[in-house]
Motif scaffolding. Structure first.
Motif, PDB file in Angstrom:
ATOM      1  N   TYR A  20       0.852  -1.157   0.181  1.00 44.18           N
ATOM      2  CA  TYR A  20      -0.107  -0.005   0.107  1.00 44.18           C
ATOM      3  C   TYR A  20       0.921   1.224   0.036  1.00 44.18           C
ATOM      4  O   TYR A  20       0.652   2.167  -0.939  1.00 44.18           O
ATOM      5  CB  TYR A  20      -0.953   0.067   1.161  1.00 44.18           C
ATOM      6  CG  TYR A  20      -1.632   0.849   1.149  1.00 44.18           C
ATOM      7  CD1 TYR A  20      -3.343   1.015   0.749  1.00 44.18           C
ATOM      8  CD2 TYR A  20      -1.140   2.294   2.034  1.00 44.18           C
ATOM      9  CE1 TYR A  20      -3.908   2.210   0.935  1.00 44.18           C
ATOM     10  CE2 TYR A  20      -2.143   3.323   2.378  1.00 44.18           C
ATOM     11  CZ  TYR A  20      -3.422   3.261   1.697  1.00 44.18           C
ATOM     12  OH  TYR A  20      -4.239   4.422   1.780  1.00 44.18           O
ATOM     13  N   LEU A  21       1.850   1.343   0.944  1.00 45.65           N
ATOM     14  CA  LEU A  21       2.645   2.405   1.032  1.00 45.65           C
ATOM     15  C   LEU A  21       3.548   2.533  -0.251  1.00 45.65           C
ATOM     16  O   LEU A  21       3.788   3.696  -0.741  1.00 45.65           O
ATOM     17  CB  LEU A  21       3.516   2.283   2.343  1.00 45.65           C
ATOM     18  CG  LEU A  21       2.875   2.359   3.613  1.00 45.65           C
ATOM     19  CD1 LEU A  21       3.995   2.248   4.767  1.00 45.65           C
ATOM     20  CD2 LEU A  21       2.286   3.850   3.589  1.00 45.65           C
ATOM     21  N   VAL A  23       2.904   1.925  -3.300  1.00 45.78           N
ATOM     22  CA  VAL A  23       2.225   2.390  -4.476  1.00 45.78           C
ATOM     23  C   VAL A  23       1.779   4.006  -3.967  1.00 45.78           C
ATOM     24  O   VAL A  23       1.880   4.962  -4.788  1.00 45.78           O
ATOM     25  CB  VAL A  23       0.832   1.814  -4.896  1.00 45.78           C
ATOM     26  CG1 VAL A  23       0.014   2.612  -5.581  1.00 45.78           C
ATOM     27  CG2 VAL A  23       1.253   0.445  -5.375  1.00 45.78           C
ATOM     28  N   ARG A  24       1.527   4.172  -2.875  1.00 45.22           N
ATOM     29  CA  ARG A  24       1.176   5.492  -2.534  1.00 45.22           C
ATOM     30  C   ARG A  24       2.215   6.572  -2.564  1.00 45.22           C
ATOM     31  O   ARG A  24       1.991   7.792  -2.728  1.00 45.22           O
ATOM     32  CB  ARG A  24       0.409   5.587  -0.954  1.00 45.22           C
ATOM     33  CG  ARG A  24      -0.867   5.027  -0.877  1.00 45.22           C
ATOM     34  CD  ARG A  24      -1.884   5.995  -1.524  1.00 45.22           C
ATOM     35  NE  ARG A  24      -3.244   5.657  -1.371  1.00 45.22           N
ATOM     36  CZ  ARG A  24      -4.276   6.033  -1.725  1.00 45.22           C
ATOM     37  NH1 ARG A  24      -3.981   6.990  -2.652  1.00 45.22           N
ATOM     38  NH2 ARG A  24      -5.603   5.550  -1.604  1.00 45.22           N
ATOM     39  N   GLY A 196      -1.437  -5.427  -1.194  1.00 44.99           N
ATOM     40  CA  GLY A 196      -1.772  -4.075  -0.525  1.00 44.99           C
ATOM     41  C   GLY A 196      -1.428  -2.970  -1.776  1.00 44.99           C
ATOM     42  O   GLY A 196      -2.135  -1.908  -1.669  1.00 44.99           O
ATOM     43  N   VAL A 197      -0.749  -3.300  -2.793  1.00 42.45           N
ATOM     44  CA  VAL A 197      -0.861  -2.529  -3.992  1.00 42.45           C
ATOM     45  C   VAL A 197      -2.408  -2.349  -4.406  1.00 42.45           C
ATOM     46  O   VAL A 197      -2.666  -1.270  -4.854  1.00 42.45           O
ATOM     47  CB  VAL A 197       0.145  -3.092  -5.255  1.00 42.45           C
ATOM     48  CG1 VAL A 197      -0.216  -2.508  -6.505  1.00 42.45           C
ATOM     49  CG2 VAL A 197       1.380  -3.169  -4.850  1.00 42.45           C
ATOM     50  N   ALA A 200      -4.480  -0.165  -2.474  1.00 40.67           N
ATOM     51  CA  ALA A 200      -4.465   1.598  -2.540  1.00 40.67           C
ATOM     52  C   ALA A 200      -5.277   2.160  -3.341  1.00 40.67           C
ATOM     53  O   ALA A 200      -5.513   3.376  -3.068  1.00 40.67           O
ATOM     54  CB  ALA A 200      -3.029   1.618  -3.091  1.00 40.67           C
ATOM     55  N   SER A 201      -5.900   1.526  -4.088  1.00 41.48           N
ATOM     56  CA  SER A 201      -7.311   2.065  -4.736  1.00 41.48           C
ATOM     57  C   SER A 201      -8.606   1.694  -4.372  1.00 41.48           C
ATOM     58  O   SER A 201      -9.532   1.596  -5.019  1.00 41.48           O
ATOM     59  CB  SER A 201      -6.955   1.733  -6.397  1.00 41.48           C
ATOM     60  OG  SER A 201      -7.223   0.122  -6.254  1.00 41.48           O
TER      61      SER A 201
END
Length: 291
Positions: A20-21, A23-24, A196-197, A200-201
């Motif tokens: 997540y982080l 990609v963010r 997690g990627v 992110a959306s």
């Protein structure tokens, strides 16, 4: 109990958080390449590394495998009713309904809760889920000839080899065992980071849907597993372990299948994420009832 359970879940949450982080922060992530790598190399290696050395007798294996298969098929049949209740396509919900995370989350929980005496039952349930997921799941998610897709799925061959080794009491040669153990090491981390990627959306409405799905699926799986285990005649320990394993959160592999087939992968990611978080609350209660 809560601390030990969180210790099992922490790597899942940390891996997804890392993706997540990543990609963010604006870094690129080749989802298609990673998915192919995990399916074609990592997963077959993980199956062989996990199952080749397991100690399970043929009678235990067959009886438990039958019960687990009946639970999986029953959950598959129930998907149509759940899909209508949640107003979602049954094609999207079928895999999350049928395939819980019996491997990298289910096995540690079983080992912690029931010890080595119950671990063989946990392994058997995981084998059964994997067999269905990488045969029936591969066919249902294929976009061409399903038999051709099945023949080109390396994990199917890995499962067949593992089952032959289990039933004959044979071990892999040391050089091959070390190789598949090394290759399997990247599989789970990459799965979690890829999850997690996708998160992110994710949208808030998908989070609500994910929680709603878990609140429907978990009690249903518990009842179905308990009744089928009793009907098949599993011993009490095996019955408890079957219930625990089938109530595990939605497996990360379901998200990868959805990603590969482009079948609402963001929504499936929310099912994985929400069911994993919710497990922190319902698994201690379930274990307290069954232990």
């Amino acid at each position: 109990m809560l601390a030990e359970l969180f210790a099992v879940m922490a790597p899942v949450l940390a891996g997804a958080g890392l993706g997540y982080l990543w990609v963010r922060l604006g870094h690129p992530y080749p989802v298609d390449f990673i998915t192919r790598l995990v399916f074609n190399i990592g997963t077959p290696s993980l199956v062989l590394a996990s199952l080749a050395g397991a100690d399970i007798d043929a009678t235990t294996f067959g009886q438990t495998m039958l019960a687990a298969a009946l639970v999986i098929l029953t959950m598959g049949a129930a998907t149509f009713g759940v899909a209508k209740l949640l107003r979602r396509s049954w094609r999207v919900l079928l895999a999350p309904m049928m395939y819980p995370n019996t491997g990298n989350m289910g096995l540690p929980v079983v080992l912690y809760a029931f010890g080595s005496a119950g671990f063989a039952y946990g392994i058997t349930v995981m084998v059964t889920v994997s067999l269905f997921q990488f045969t029936l799941g591969a066919v249902l998610n294929s976009q061409g000839n399903p038999l051709k897709t099945l023949a080109k799925t390396p994990t199917v061959y890995a499962i067949a080899i593992s089952m032959a080794l289990l039933l004959t009491g044979t071990s892999l040669p040391p050089w091959l065992a070390n190789t598949v153990d090394l290759m399997s090491g990247f599989t789970v981390p990459l799965m979690l980071i890829t999850l997690g990627v996708s998160l992110a959306s994710i949208q808030v409405k998908n989070l609500r849907s994910g929680l709603g799905f878990s609140l429907v699926r978990v009690p249903l799986a518990a009842v179905v597993a308990w009744l089928i285990a009793g009907w098949v005649g599993l011993p009490p320990l095996a019955q408890s372990i079957l219930v625990v394993q089938m109530c595990m959160p939605v497996a990360v592999f379901n998200y990868l299948f959805a990603q590969r087939a482009q079948r609402e992968p963001v929504y499936v990611a929310s099912l994985v994420f929400c069911s994993t978080l919710l497990a922190l609350f319902y698994l201690p209660v379930l274990l307290a009832l069954l232990m």
